[in-house]
Design a protein around this motif. Structure first.
Motif, PDB file in Angstrom:
ATOM      1  N   UNK A 323       0.810  -1.213   0.000  1.00  0.00           N
ATOM      2  CA  UNK A 323       0.000   0.000   0.000  1.00  0.00           C
ATOM      3  C   UNK A 323       0.847   1.267   0.000  1.00  0.00           C
ATOM      4  N   UNK A 324       2.004   1.230   0.629  1.00  0.00           N
ATOM      5  CA  UNK A 324       2.861   2.432   0.671  1.00  0.00           C
ATOM      6  C   UNK A 324       3.812   2.510  -0.509  1.00  0.00           C
ATOM      7  N   UNK A 325       3.842   1.468  -1.323  1.00  0.00           N
ATOM      8  CA  UNK A 325       4.815   1.435  -2.426  1.00  0.00           C
ATOM      9  C   UNK A 325       4.768   2.660  -3.340  1.00  0.00           C
ATOM     10  N   UNK A 326       3.585   3.167  -3.743  1.00  0.00           N
ATOM     11  CA  UNK A 326       3.579   4.355  -4.618  1.00  0.00           C
ATOM     12  C   UNK A 326       4.288   5.555  -4.009  1.00  0.00           C
ATOM     13  N   UNK A 327       4.280   5.652  -2.683  1.00  0.00           N
ATOM     14  CA  UNK A 327       4.890   6.794  -2.006  1.00  0.00           C
ATOM     15  C   UNK A 327       6.409   6.627  -1.867  1.00  0.00           C
ATOM     16  N   UNK A 328       6.938   5.511  -2.356  1.00  0.00           N
ATOM     17  CA  UNK A 328       8.385   5.315  -2.408  1.00  0.00           C
ATOM     18  C   UNK A 328       8.931   5.558  -3.811  1.00  0.00           C
ATOM     19  N   UNK A 329       8.036   5.722  -4.783  1.00  0.00           N
ATOM     20  CA  UNK A 329       8.450   5.959  -6.163  1.00  0.00           C
ATOM     21  C   UNK A 329       8.787   7.430  -6.373  1.00  0.00           C
ATOM     22  N   UNK A 330       9.564   7.706  -7.401  1.00  0.00           N
ATOM     23  CA  UNK A 330      10.143   9.042  -7.575  1.00  0.00           C
ATOM     24  C   UNK A 330       9.109  10.138  -7.765  1.00  0.00           C
ATOM     25  N   UNK A 331       8.014   9.872  -8.487  1.00  0.00           N
ATOM     26  CA  UNK A 331       7.078  10.950  -8.814  1.00  0.00           C
ATOM     27  C   UNK A 331       6.279  11.392  -7.596  1.00  0.00           C
ATOM     28  N   UNK A 391       9.186   5.109 -14.653  1.00  0.00           N
ATOM     29  CA  UNK A 391       8.814   5.989 -13.555  1.00  0.00           C
ATOM     30  C   UNK A 391       7.377   6.484 -13.703  1.00  0.00           C
ATOM     31  N   UNK A 392       6.987   6.885 -14.903  1.00  0.00           N
ATOM     32  CA  UNK A 392       5.646   7.434 -15.128  1.00  0.00           C
ATOM     33  C   UNK A 392       4.581   6.351 -15.001  1.00  0.00           C
ATOM     34  N   UNK A 393       4.900   5.140 -15.452  1.00  0.00           N
ATOM     35  CA  UNK A 393       3.906   4.058 -15.474  1.00  0.00           C
ATOM     36  C   UNK A 393       3.734   3.375 -14.125  1.00  0.00           C
ATOM     37  N   UNK A 394       4.630   3.617 -13.187  1.00  0.00           N
ATOM     38  CA  UNK A 394       4.596   2.891 -11.911  1.00  0.00           C
ATOM     39  C   UNK A 394       3.271   3.070 -11.184  1.00  0.00           C
ATOM     40  N   UNK A 395       2.782   4.301 -11.074  1.00  0.00           N
ATOM     41  CA  UNK A 395       1.540   4.544 -10.342  1.00  0.00           C
ATOM     42  C   UNK A 395       0.314   3.981 -11.053  1.00  0.00           C
ATOM     43  N   UNK A 396       0.118   4.212 -12.366  1.00  0.00           N
ATOM     44  CA  UNK A 396      -1.043   3.603 -13.031  1.00  0.00           C
ATOM     45  C   UNK A 396      -1.063   2.079 -12.940  1.00  0.00           C
ATOM     46  N   UNK A 397       0.101   1.454 -13.074  1.00  0.00           N
ATOM     47  CA  UNK A 397       0.171  -0.004 -12.967  1.00  0.00           C
ATOM     48  C   UNK A 397      -0.230  -0.449 -11.560  1.00  0.00           C
ATOM     49  N   UNK A 398       0.266   0.258 -10.576  1.00  0.00           N
ATOM     50  CA  UNK A 398      -0.070  -0.086  -9.183  1.00  0.00           C
ATOM     51  C   UNK A 398      -1.564   0.065  -8.934  1.00  0.00           C
ATOM     52  N   UNK A 399      -2.150   1.150  -9.426  1.00  0.00           N
ATOM     53  CA  UNK A 399      -3.580   1.386  -9.225  1.00  0.00           C
ATOM     54  C   UNK A 399      -4.421   0.278  -9.841  1.00  0.00           C
ATOM     55  N   UNK A 400      -4.018  -0.181 -11.017  1.00  0.00           N
ATOM     56  CA  UNK A 400      -4.752  -1.269 -11.647  1.00  0.00           C
ATOM     57  C   UNK A 400      -4.550  -2.580 -10.890  1.00  0.00           C
ATOM     58  N   UNK A 401      -3.321  -2.832 -10.462  1.00  0.00           N
ATOM     59  CA  UNK A 401      -3.007  -4.105  -9.811  1.00  0.00           C
ATOM     60  C   UNK A 401      -3.688  -4.239  -8.457  1.00  0.00           C
ATOM     61  N   UNK A 402      -3.795  -3.150  -7.720  1.00  0.00           N
ATOM     62  CA  UNK A 402      -4.277  -3.243  -6.348  1.00  0.00           C
ATOM     63  C   UNK A 402      -5.767  -3.585  -6.278  1.00  0.00           C
TER      64      UNK A 402
END
Length: 431
Positions: A323-331, A391-402
């Motif tokens: 759940x916290x993974x997106x907040x560890x990504x660069x963007x 880097x840009x795709x990390x959040x959309x992929x996470x949102x779909x996966x979760x």
């Protein structure tokens, strides 16, 4: 709004800004720890190996599960036949006698008649995981206590096994826990022109390696991926994936333990390592070698669905970390950091973002160069574009996966259950 409301709002804003700055700083510290640890461990890793005499070398059984024609399969399998180690056997496992990998293995065994190796055909179904089912018979036939499970899309350097056994059997201080697993960070040193392959290589060679090595350097929790793992069968035979400390007085009546018991998990490699950590209290260690991961021809779609699959597995295994993974990504981290320093110190957001992404990129390329060792690290326009996409795709992929639990692995559909266990799924909505 009253004076008191304004004061309360200001205090909340200040607290959030301070928390954001602390979070931002902490993530940078973790990233730098990973980059520095990668540099120290891999930048000048040894080429040659000095091992004990052959009669003192512990025996090792190398298990290679096969299914179909993985990219560079011939080279990958040949690398284990050329290991510079005096006491090992290789068992190649295929579940089907018509598997396309069999002719390649047969040819290699003819070319290396002096290497102790055999082929085991036929699976034993002990769970949902096809890799475990494929390996059960080979695992039972293995002559040695030390087992090396090595995926078919990986090749290794000749000295990898010797250095890994040295690490596994190294003397320990009285206050240290015994080492139970030696694993190798995946590294892609060859990439083709497919964009999915380029993005996957960037992911494995930068952010994944950085965080993977950092977590294993801190060593407060098990963190192991299954490309290349070495462990003792006598240890695995005592665990079952419940992650509950084992009671030596437990008579084990009716309790299924050992390698076959992990057939209920999709990420059996991670669960075996976690079980050894939590149930037996033994630790893990990275060797100075990498697992050369061949990614083959991957489209962007292949990359996305691969990330979705393992994000969904991780979500069921370590929910909080997922759940916290997106907040560890660069963007997202840059938004947190820039907002915090702007509020606290008045630093313009644009200046902060430029410095943030420049330094982030430089750290990532440093990790890549360190993993490459004496090989050249190819940092060109294609690398930069793949890095930006990742880097840009990390959040959309996470949102779909979760927001899903169904995955596809090697053509089979699965539903991820609690704690990473899996069940067959008839869903065809996920790739």
């Amino acid at each position: 709004m009253s004076y008191y409301d304004d004061e309360l709002s200001a205090k909340i804003s200040s607290a959030l800004a301070i928390f954001g700055l602390v979070w931002y700083t902490a993530l940078w510290c973790i990233g730098l720890l990973g980059a520095i640890s990668v540099y120290r461990r891999y930048r000048n890793r040894p080429i040659f190996v000095n091992f004990t005499p052959a009669f003192e070398a512990p025996g090792v059984s190398v298990l290679r599960p096969l299914k179909g024609l993985d990219p560079d399969l011939y080279t990958n399998l040949e690398s284990t036949l050329r290991l510079d180690y005096p006491n090992f056997e290789i068992i190649f496992s295929v579940s089907d006698e018509k598997d396309q990998a069999l002719p390649i293995v047969t040819e290699l065994l003819q070319l290396y008649p002096n290497v102790k190796a055999q082929i085991v055909v036929g699976q034993e179904v002990v769970g949902v995981n096809p890799k475990v089912n494929n390996l059960v018979r080979s695992y039972k036939l293995a002559e040695n206590d030390i087992i090396w499970v090595l995926d078919s899309n990986v090749f290794v350097d000749p000295g990898t096994l010797a250095r890994s056994v040295e690490a596994l059997t190294a003397p320990r201080k009285p206050t240290q826990r015994r080492i139970g697993v030696i694993h190798h960070v995946p590294f892609v040193d060859k990439v083709n022109s497919c964009w999915g392959s380029r993005v996957e290589a960037v992911f494995l060679n930068t952010v994944h390696a950085k965080m993977y090595v950092a977590i294993n350097t801190v060593a407060i929790e098990s963190c192991v991926v299954g490309k290349s793992n070495i462990f003792r069968r006598s240890d695995v035979d005592l665990v079952n994936g419940t992650l509950k400390p084992r009671d030596p007085l437990d008579l084990d009546v009716g309790i299924k333990r050992g390698f076959a018991s992990f057939g209920r998990f999709l990420a059996e490699d991670n669960m075996i390592a976690s079980a050894l950590w939590h149930e037996l209290g033994i630790r893990h260690e990275l060797s100075t070698d990498v697992a050369h991961n061949v990614v083959g021809n991957m489209s962007i779609s292949d990359y996305v669905w691969r990330r979705v699959r393992w994000l969904r597995v991780r979500k069921r295994m370590v929910l909080a970390a997922s759940l916290v993974e997106p907040f560890t990504e660069s963007i997202l981290l840059s938004i947190i950091g820039s907002s915090s320093v702007r509020y606290l110190f008045g630093i313009p957001r644009s200046w902060f973002l430029i410095v943030h992404f420049l330094l982030w990129f430089l750290v990532d390329t440093s990790v890549y160069s360190s993993l490459a060792g004496r090989l050249p690290a190819v940092i060109d326009g294609h690398f930069v574009m793949a890095w930006i996409f990742r880097e840009v795709a990390a959040l959309p992929i996470w949102l779909f996966a979760v927001f899903g639990n169904d995955v596809v692995w090697r053509g089979e559909h699965y539903r991820i259950l609690q704690n990473g266990e899996v069940a067959p799924s008839s869903s065809g909505n996920d790739k």
